[in-house]
Design an enzyme around this catalytic site. Structure first.
Site, PDB file in Angstrom:
ATOM      1  CG  HIS A 158      -8.599   9.015   0.914  1.00  0.00           C
ATOM      2  ND1 HIS A 158      -7.355   9.366   0.476  1.00  0.00           N
ATOM      3  CD2 HIS A 158      -8.381   8.240   2.015  1.00  0.00           C
ATOM      4  CE1 HIS A 158      -6.430   8.847   1.260  1.00  0.00           C
ATOM      5  NE2 HIS A 158      -7.033   8.144   2.218  1.00  0.00           N
ATOM      6  CD  GLU A 200      -7.101  10.424  -2.724  1.00  0.00           C
ATOM      7  OE1 GLU A 200      -7.024  11.068  -1.665  1.00  0.00           O
ATOM      8  OE2 GLU A 200      -7.022   9.180  -2.768  1.00  0.00           O
ATOM      9  CG  LEU A 247      -1.018  -9.671   6.652  1.00  0.00           C
ATOM     10  CD1 LEU A 247      -2.355  -9.823   5.934  1.00  0.00           C
ATOM     11  CD2 LEU A 247      -0.484 -11.045   7.048  1.00  0.00           C
ATOM     12  N   GLY A 248       0.047  -5.479   7.256  1.00  0.00           N
ATOM     13  CA  GLY A 248       0.444  -4.797   8.496  1.00  0.00           C
ATOM     14  C   GLY A 248      -0.738  -4.728   9.436  1.00  0.00           C
ATOM     15  NE  ARG A 249      -0.019   0.308  12.069  1.00  0.00           N
ATOM     16  CZ  ARG A 249       1.181   0.898  12.002  1.00  0.00           C
ATOM     17  NH1 ARG A 249       2.021   0.825  13.004  1.00  0.00           N
ATOM     18  NH2 ARG A 249       1.528   1.590  10.934  1.00  0.00           N
ATOM     19  CB  ILE A 250      -4.959  -1.584   7.775  1.00  0.00           C
ATOM     20  CG1 ILE A 250      -4.776  -0.304   8.601  1.00  0.00           C
ATOM     21  CG2 ILE A 250      -6.339  -1.601   7.129  1.00  0.00           C
ATOM     22  CD1 ILE A 250      -4.715   0.978   7.781  1.00  0.00           C
ATOM     23  NE  ARG A 258      -1.545   8.026   1.421  1.00  0.00           N
ATOM     24  CZ  ARG A 258      -2.335   7.995   2.499  1.00  0.00           C
ATOM     25  NH1 ARG A 258      -3.503   7.389   2.440  1.00  0.00           N
ATOM     26  NH2 ARG A 258      -1.967   8.569   3.623  1.00  0.00           N
TER      27      ARG A 258
HETATM   28  O1  A2R Z   1       6.987  -5.209   3.291  1.00  0.00           O
HETATM   29  P1  A2R Z   1       6.861  -5.372   4.790  1.00  0.00           P
HETATM   30  O2  A2R Z   1       7.261  -6.759   5.249  1.00  0.00           O
HETATM   31  O3  A2R Z   1       7.496  -4.250   5.543  1.00  0.00           O
HETATM   32  O4  A2R Z   1       5.266  -5.285   5.083  1.00  0.00           O
HETATM   33  C1  A2R Z   1       4.566  -4.059   5.007  1.00  0.00           C
HETATM   34  C2  A2R Z   1       3.883  -3.841   3.667  1.00  0.00           C
HETATM   35  N1  A2R Z   1       4.733  -3.163   2.661  1.00  0.00           N
HETATM   36  C3  A2R Z   1       5.011  -3.663   1.450  1.00  0.00           C
HETATM   37  N2  A2R Z   1       4.618  -4.786   0.847  1.00  0.00           N
HETATM   38  C4  A2R Z   1       5.083  -5.036  -0.392  1.00  0.00           C
HETATM   39  N3  A2R Z   1       5.911  -4.197  -1.047  1.00  0.00           N
HETATM   40  C5  A2R Z   1       6.345  -3.052  -0.479  1.00  0.00           C
HETATM   41  N4  A2R Z   1       7.164  -2.243  -1.148  1.00  0.00           N
HETATM   42  C6  A2R Z   1       5.880  -2.747   0.831  1.00  0.00           C
HETATM   43  N5  A2R Z   1       6.088  -1.722   1.689  1.00  0.00           N
HETATM   44  C7  A2R Z   1       5.381  -1.989   2.812  1.00  0.00           C
HETATM   45  O5  A2R Z   1       2.756  -2.986   3.963  1.00  0.00           O
HETATM   46  C8  A2R Z   1       3.373  -4.146   5.943  1.00  0.00           C
HETATM   47  O6  A2R Z   1       2.857  -5.449   5.984  1.00  0.00           O
HETATM   48  C9  A2R Z   1       2.341  -3.227   5.308  1.00  0.00           C
HETATM   49  C10 A2R Z   1       2.202  -1.885   6.023  1.00  0.00           C
HETATM   50  O7  A2R Z   1       1.721  -2.119   7.313  1.00  0.00           O
HETATM   51  P2  A2R Z   1       1.777  -1.027   8.468  1.00  0.00           P
HETATM   52  O8  A2R Z   1       3.062  -0.315   8.448  1.00  0.00           O
HETATM   53  O9  A2R Z   1       1.311  -1.688   9.724  1.00  0.00           O
HETATM   54  O10 A2R Z   1       0.699   0.073   7.994  1.00  0.00           O
HETATM   55  P3  A2R Z   1      -0.879   0.138   8.278  1.00  0.00           P
HETATM   56  O11 A2R Z   1      -1.143   0.770   9.572  1.00  0.00           O
HETATM   57  O12 A2R Z   1      -1.486  -1.189   7.995  1.00  0.00           O
HETATM   58  O13 A2R Z   1      -1.305   1.174   7.132  1.00  0.00           O
HETATM   59  C11 A2R Z   1      -1.037   0.910   5.760  1.00  0.00           C
HETATM   60  C12 A2R Z   1      -1.446   2.056   4.880  1.00  0.00           C
HETATM   61  C13 A2R Z   1      -1.094   3.481   5.341  1.00  0.00           C
HETATM   62  O14 A2R Z   1       0.247   3.800   5.167  1.00  0.00           O
HETATM   63  C14 A2R Z   1      -1.999   4.329   4.473  1.00  0.00           C
HETATM   64  O15 A2R Z   1      -1.401   4.581   3.241  1.00  0.00           O
HETATM   65  C15 A2R Z   1      -3.201   3.422   4.262  1.00  0.00           C
HETATM   66  O16 A2R Z   1      -2.846   2.121   4.783  1.00  0.00           O
HETATM   67  O17 A2R Z   1      -4.285   3.915   5.021  1.00  0.00           O
END
Ligand code: A2R
Length: 318
Positions: A278, A260, A152-155, A231
């Protein structure tokens, strides 16, 4: 002399124009023998422009001793080794934020396309089934359904907000609970068991590798739908295909794949599966914004010693 820039993968004409105005651009796709080229030119390269799929292979990074900045056209940068970059003082940038809306829109499109059997019903009309066999079978609604968002990040946040208009009951799983009104689930399997739709939107890389495994898929179950706009590596693809073949999972909407540009052929004939290549961020508007930010980061780095959107691992570097 302008700094040398190695372009890995493609770039739009608009990006090329701007990069050509500020850099001596070399395109990897036009280099036939990289090692020979690198011996002659490697030292002149101070910048790399790449994308989330191609990243920067270790041998390429190693062949560029004066590399200072890597700008990634995409928010996901799991194909770039940020530890190596950081240890060499190389700044890495990406394009967060500008693609939130369109990636969220594609996630919701995949939910609607799977629930309303869009591909099947399109075929129903084109094949003459409507006239010859009558009305298509009923589909299901996404209204008021339970949706679990993995990441639950930006996207992910944007997907959740947009789903509110459908009356969906939203829960999410991340490593850390967020300050939001949605229900936090610290256990992914339990969340999958509760929901009708599981939407994966975490970054790729080791920490999320095959997070959606057989146990999660089975918890989602024969009435459940998996949507993946994260991904390919986040889902155990072999287990996903098996579960769909065996009817242990109801449906899937997939924009990303493990290998891919190849998707498992076993999925091609499945009517309960919707596939996109993609393309979540691939609109003219969003790609322009991503391209602008990719180049802006490079230009700012050389002009001001600063960038607009460093990856978190490099946020303290300038
Ligand atoms: O786990 P947190 O509290 O850091 O939350 C991040 C979550 N996240 C995970 N959740 C569960 N298990 C994990 N091992 C884990 N690692 C990260 O993913 C956070 O809520 C979310 C990532 O959000 P953002 O960094 O804001 O990334 P955004 O811009 O939403 O893009 C996500 C992905 C990109 O990296 C591309 O692979 C794809 O969407 O286009």
């Amino acid at each position: 002399m302008q700094p040398g820039l190695l372009l890995i993968g493609g770039a739009t004409p608009r990006m090329m124009d701007k990069m050509n105005a500020h850099f001596e651009v070399h395109q990897l796709s036009e280099i036939t023998d990289f090692n020979t080229w690198a011996t002659e030119n490697g030292e002149t390269i101070e910048a790399v422009a790449t994308n989330g799929h191609d990243g920067v292979k270790p041998d390429i990074m190693a062949a560029l001793p004066n590399l200072k900045v890597i700008s990634c056209y995409g928010v996901g940068y799991d194909a770039i080794n940020t530890d190596t970059a950081r240890s060499r003082g190389i700044m890495v940038t990406h394009t967060p934020g500008v693609l939130n809306a369109d990636v969220a829109n594609l996630a919701i499109l995949l939910m609607l396309a799977t629930s309303r059997c869009l591909v099947r019903d399109d075929k129903w009309v084109r094949s003459g089934n409507w006239a010859n066999r009558g009305n298509a079978p009923l589909t299901t609604s996404i209204e008021n359904k339970k949706v679990g968002i993995l990441g639950l990040g930006r996207i992910g946040g944007e997907i959740a907000r947009k789903l509110e208009v459908f009356g969906c009951d939203i829960s999410y799983h991340t490593r850390n609970a967020k300050d939001v009104a949605y229900t936090y689930r610290d256990n992914l399997v339990e969340m999958a068991r509760e929901v009708d739709y599981l939407v994966a939107i975490t970054p790729g890389g080791e920490a999320t590798n095959k997070l959606v495994n057989r146990e999660v898929i089975d918890a989602l179950g024969p009435e459940g739908t998996l949507i993946n706009v994260a991904r390919g590596s986040v889902v155990d693809e072999q287990e996903l295909v098996l579960a769909l073949q065996e009817g242990r999972l109801g449906a899937a909407g997939l924009d990303v794949f493990e290998n891919e540009p190849h998707a498992p052929e076993a999925l091609f004939e499945m009517e309960n599966v919707v596939l996109t290549p993609h393309t979540a961020s691939a609109t003219v508007e969003t790609r322009q914004a991503m391209g602008d930010l990719t180049v802006e980061n490079l230009i700012r780095f050389f002009k001001e010693g600063k960038v607009s959107t460093p990856v978190p691992e490099c946020a303290d570097m300038g």
